[in-house]
Design a protein around this motif. Structure first.
Motif, PDB file in Angstrom:
ATOM      1  N   ASN A 116      47.123  45.259  38.487  1.00  0.00           N
ATOM      2  CA  ASN A 116      46.478  43.991  38.176  1.00  0.00           C
ATOM      3  C   ASN A 116      45.326  44.166  37.195  1.00  0.00           C
ATOM      4  O   ASN A 116      44.625  45.189  37.211  1.00  0.00           O
ATOM      5  CB  ASN A 116      45.961  43.332  39.455  1.00  0.00           C
ATOM      6  CG  ASN A 116      47.073  42.911  40.391  1.00  0.00           C
ATOM      7  OD1 ASN A 116      48.236  42.821  39.978  1.00  0.00           O
ATOM      8  ND2 ASN A 116      46.752  42.656  41.644  1.00  0.00           N
ATOM      9  N   LYS A 117      45.129  43.175  36.361  1.00  0.00           N
ATOM     10  CA  LYS A 117      44.047  43.206  35.388  1.00  0.00           C
ATOM     11  C   LYS A 117      42.703  43.037  36.095  1.00  0.00           C
ATOM     12  O   LYS A 117      42.554  42.212  36.974  1.00  0.00           O
ATOM     13  CB  LYS A 117      44.239  42.089  34.356  1.00  0.00           C
ATOM     14  CG  LYS A 117      43.174  42.077  33.268  1.00  0.00           C
ATOM     15  CD  LYS A 117      43.445  40.960  32.276  1.00  0.00           C
ATOM     16  CE  LYS A 117      42.362  40.944  31.189  1.00  0.00           C
ATOM     17  NZ  LYS A 117      42.597  39.848  30.207  1.00  0.00           N
ATOM     18  N   TRP A 118      41.726  43.828  35.677  1.00  0.00           N
ATOM     19  CA  TRP A 118      40.386  43.734  36.249  1.00  0.00           C
ATOM     20  C   TRP A 118      39.628  42.595  35.571  1.00  0.00           C
ATOM     21  O   TRP A 118      39.617  42.484  34.345  1.00  0.00           O
ATOM     22  CB  TRP A 118      39.626  45.043  36.050  1.00  0.00           C
ATOM     23  CG  TRP A 118      40.120  46.179  36.888  1.00  0.00           C
ATOM     24  CD1 TRP A 118      41.407  46.434  37.262  1.00  0.00           C
ATOM     25  CD2 TRP A 118      39.324  47.229  37.449  1.00  0.00           C
ATOM     26  NE1 TRP A 118      41.467  47.574  38.022  1.00  0.00           N
ATOM     27  CE2 TRP A 118      40.203  48.091  38.152  1.00  0.00           C
ATOM     28  CE3 TRP A 118      37.974  47.540  37.421  1.00  0.00           C
ATOM     29  CZ2 TRP A 118      39.763  49.229  38.820  1.00  0.00           C
ATOM     30  CZ3 TRP A 118      37.529  48.679  38.081  1.00  0.00           C
ATOM     31  CH2 TRP A 118      38.409  49.508  38.775  1.00  0.00           C
ATOM     32  N   THR A 119      38.963  41.763  36.384  1.00  0.00           N
ATOM     33  CA  THR A 119      38.214  40.629  35.837  1.00  0.00           C
ATOM     34  C   THR A 119      36.945  40.400  36.654  1.00  0.00           C
ATOM     35  O   THR A 119      36.842  40.829  37.807  1.00  0.00           O
ATOM     36  CB  THR A 119      39.058  39.334  35.869  1.00  0.00           C
ATOM     37  OG1 THR A 119      39.409  39.027  37.227  1.00  0.00           O
ATOM     38  CG2 THR A 119      40.327  39.473  35.045  1.00  0.00           C
ATOM     39  N   ASP A 238      35.474  47.715  33.820  1.00  0.00           N
ATOM     40  CA  ASP A 238      36.871  47.847  34.223  1.00  0.00           C
ATOM     41  C   ASP A 238      37.194  49.319  34.465  1.00  0.00           C
ATOM     42  O   ASP A 238      36.299  50.167  34.467  1.00  0.00           O
ATOM     43  CB  ASP A 238      37.816  47.235  33.179  1.00  0.00           C
ATOM     44  CG  ASP A 238      37.702  47.900  31.810  1.00  0.00           C
ATOM     45  OD1 ASP A 238      37.113  49.007  31.719  1.00  0.00           O
ATOM     46  OD2 ASP A 238      38.201  47.328  30.831  1.00  0.00           O
TER      47      ASP A 238
END
Length: 252
Positions: A116-119, A238
């Motif tokens: 999953n993309k870090w945000t 990130d």
């Protein structure tokens, strides 16, 4: 001398029939044989009439050879068409298979939190396998005499099935506070113990360092030792240690 016509005529007949059917798929296999027979008879007729006219023999030979050429051309043409057709089907199947594999892979990745993309958005730090929802903050006495700590509370969720260490957030979460000479990277701190061990903040700090079970959520407390009463900027990185968001806290 008069031409011996029988072999020449036979060559014309075999060659003519072969030429007629040379354009038909599958049937032209037989036409090829007829062409060979016609060509052989034509050559024999030419040899037989070597001292006389060879008109029919030459005609039969030419027709027979043409029938062979057309058979080869036709078979090559249809063979190419078949190859193209099956090649396209094979290619389509291959592309479909690749697409299915890609879809499966995407599906697998979508169930893998580490992909999953870090945000950081709306006070929620999504860090792949862990999610930190920032809830509140306060300034408390530090375990270090004469110091204060900024305490940031968060609800931490383990997005995996395995145990995880929530304290790893300190690797990608950094607090900065300006002094007279620098923008200081604050060190982590501890709240002052009350002597009984019942202080909820202490328990939440301990929870930060406990192994969090899979798919569980716990409230934790993160603390940074303050240098002064200037605002503190907390930055979130990130997995490549690139800042993706920040939040400012007033500590007066």
């Amino acid at each position: 001398m008069t031409e011996k016509k029988i072999l020449g005529i036979l060559s014309i007949v075999f060659g003519g029939v072969g030429l007629t059917f040379s354009w038909m798929p599958f049937i032209n296999n037989m036409a090829f044989i007829l062409g060979i027979v016609g060509a052989v008879l034509g050559v024999i007729a030419i040899v037989t009439n070597r001292k006389s006219k060879k008109t029919l023999a030459l005609i039969g030979t030419v027709i027979s050879v043409l029938s062979l050429v057309f058979v080869l051309i036709t078979q090559n043409y249809y063979s190419k068409k078949l190859d193209d057709t099956f090649g396209q089907n094979s290619s389509s199947y291959s592309e479909k298979t690749k697409a299915e594999k890609a879809a499966n892979k995407t599906s697998e990745n979508s169930n893998d939190p580490s992909k999953n993309k870090w945000t950081f958005k709306n006070n929620v730090f999504s860090a792949g396998i862990m999610t930190y929802k920032l809830t509140k903050s306060e300034v408390l006495d530090s375990a270090q005499d004469g110091k204060k700590v900024l305490v940031i509370y968060a609800d931490v969720t383990n997005n995996t099935e395995k145990e995880q260490d929530p304290s790893n957030i300190y690797m990608v979460m950094h607090a900065f506070q300006k002094t007279n000479t620098a923008n200081k990277d604050l060190v982590t701190g501890m709240v002052k113990y009350d002597g009984t061990g019942n202080n909820p903040v202490q328990q939440q700090q301990d929870a930060l360092h406990d192994k969090l079970l899979g798919q569980k959520t716990v409230t934790v407390a993160m603390a940074f030792t303050l240098e002064n009463d200037n605002p503190v900027t907390v930055k979130f990185d990130d997995a490549n240690f690139k800042t993706i968001g920040e939040k400012q806290y007033n500590v007066k």
